[in-house]
Scaffold this active site. Structure first.
Site, PDB file in Angstrom:
ATOM      1  CD  GLU A   1      -3.192  -1.001   1.134  1.00  0.00           C
ATOM      2  OE1 GLU A   1      -3.483  -0.013   0.434  1.00  0.00           O
ATOM      3  OE2 GLU A   1      -4.017  -1.821   1.561  1.00  0.00           O
TER       4      GLU A   1
ATOM      5  CD  GLU B   1      -3.545  -7.066   2.603  1.00  0.00           C
ATOM      6  OE1 GLU B   1      -3.218  -7.744   1.609  1.00  0.00           O
ATOM      7  OE2 GLU B   1      -3.039  -5.969   2.884  1.00  0.00           O
TER       8      GLU B   1
END
Lengths: 245, 242
Positions: free
Chosen positions: A109, A129
């Site tokens: 990210e 994730e």
């Protein structure tokens, strides 16, 4: 947790928790602190890198679950993380990620919020994730989607597939691949080469023109560009006038 | 023999000329060797673009230059001199005129980018600064092996002001756009091809004819994204095979 250095007006932020450089919280450095550091030192560019062999393995799973047990603070903290990444992306100076080894989850990210990504041959990228019953939570689905086809971003985000440096270059997730151990040195050299002798104002205007071109309709972005160009022309002609006097 | 389907529309100005053959328009910068983009050039250029906006029977436009080089870009000395004059109040109206002119310039560049007919740039020799931005506003760029391209504005304490940053970001990503506009270096045909800033390298003596022939074969309302052609494989001597 964060190490800050300055070389030739270029700021370097090192994620410091080796070996994996896990992120303790989404907001790895408070925005006001970062802003003060960047503006106070008139930085011309920013590099984000990891300490040692890896960029960052992202968030530590148990710290996410610990955070999740109290609902409200977690959302606040995620928002703060997002604000930090938005701040990095909106900066009017070039922001580069120098990536070695793993760049997973929250690390990914951060890298995607940068304006450019330079990685080593042994770098690995993933959004793991969904394998853990979660999903990327700091804008990564959006930022990756901007760069990749829907098919490729689903493969990474929903499939949790890991990609290596070569594949990342092919998919344009990274801009340059360099030898192992060299991402930080290369990135520093590259940014020095493009910012040296350039007044901060010109760097700011070029970055602003680039961001306008993504956010504004072509006509408006061209008008803004012309306005900034005229401003620089005025400064330059004044400079020449003073020089001849 | 005159062709009634495609009315003639030729125009020769001081700094450029426009020739229409059948449905192909050919715009040539005509101030060799440097083909510098002076204030006079821009005002003639804008005048021509206003005519192109309403011209009938035009199915493609080719942009090239007379002489050795495409163009060395805007005349910086002249440009800065105008700012000085307007700031010193010698010609208070100049500032406004200049601003109006630069607004017209970007609208003209946008015309080429947004027009629904293909615009093809044939580049020989030096093509830098605003000239490079002009060819970036085109849909196709064919360049000779001797081409020298780049955006050197920041080395003069200025910045690219006519959409070049945006076009480079579209063509090869924001990292490259930041690098090329801040570093201000020039580069050759081979590097431009590798980074997708030009579409093909064509031998110098053939690049204009190739572009004209290519234009003849590209259809109206053509969008580059849907290109059915394999640009690298079109035979140089017979682009008509398509």
């Amino acid at each position: 947790m964060i190490d800050k250095k300055i070389t030739d007006d270029i700021g370097i932020l090192i994620l410091e928790d080796p070996p994996q450089n896990y992120l303790q919280k989404p907001e790895f450095i408070p925005v006001p602190e970062l802003r003060e550091w960047i503006e106070g030192n008139h930085l011309k560019a920013l590099i984000i890198s990891g300490s040692g062999r890896h960029f960052s393995g992202g968030a530590k799973l148990d710290s996410i679950f610990a955070m999740a047990e109290v609902r409200e603070p977690m959302e606040d903290r995620m928002e703060k993380g997002k604000e930090l990444l938005d701040y990095l992306q909106d900066l009017d100076i070039p922001v580069a990620a120098a990536i070695s080894g793993v760049c997973f989850g929250g690390g990914m990210e951060i890298a995607l919020a940068c304006h450019m990504r330079i990685c080593s041959e042994n770098a690995l990228f993933a959004f793991p994730e969904t394998n853990l019953g979660l999903m990327p939570g700091l804008g990564g689905t959006f930022r990756l989607g901007e760069r990749l086809s829907l098919q490729d971003s689903l493969k990474m985000i929903l499939g949790g597939d890991m990609i290596n440096a070569e594949e990342a270059l092919l998919l344009k997730v990274v801009d340059t691949v360099v030898k192992n151990e060299e991402p930080l040195a290369y990135t520093l050299h590259f940014l020095r080469k493009i910012t040296i002798d350039r007044p901060l104002k010109i760097i700011n205007y070029v970055m602003r023109a680039l961001k306008n071109s993504k956010r504004l309709p072509a006509e408006e972005s061209m008008r803004e560009e012309t306005r900034m160009f005229c401003d620089l022309a005025r400064i330059e002609s004044n400079r020449r006038k003073t020089k001849t006097q | 023999m005159t062709n009634t389907q495609y009315p003639m529309h030729n125009k020769t100005m001081n700094t450029l000329s426009f020739t229409k053959t059948d449905d192909i328009g050919h715009l040539e910068l005509n101030q060799p060797p440097a083909n510098q983009m002076t204030t006079e050039f821009f005002s003639e250029f804008n005048e021509l673009v206003d005519e192109l906006r309403i011209m009938n029977g035009l199915n493609a436009i080719v942009i090239s230059s007379k002489g050795r080089h495409f163009s060395s870009g805007a005349d910086l000395e002249e440009l800065l001199e105008q700012v000085v004059k307007s700031d010193e109040g010698i010609h208070p109206e100049m500032n406004e005129n200049w601003r109006a002119l630069s607004e017209k310039n970007y609208r003209s560049f946008l015309f080429f980018e947004e027009t629904e007919i293909p615009v093809i740039a044939a580049i020989r020799g030096v093509c830098i600064g605003s000239a490079f931005e002009l060819v970036l506003s085109s849909h196709f760029r064919f360049c000779a092996e001797d081409a020298v391209l780049g955006l050197p504005e920041t080395t003069f304490n200025l910045m690219p002001g006519l959409g070049g940053i945006r076009k480079i970001a579209d063509l090869c990503g924001q990292a490259k756009a930041i690098e090329l506009s801040l570093k201000g270096n020039t580069f050759g045909a081979e590097e431009a091809l590798q980074t997708h800033l030009v579409d093909r390298i064509v031998p110098r003596r053939k690049v204009v004819d190739f572009s004209l022939a290519f234009g003849r074969k590209v259809m109206k309302n053509y969008k580059k994204q849907k290109a059915p052609f394999y640009l690298q494989q079109i035979p140089l001597d017979d682009p008509f095979y398509i």
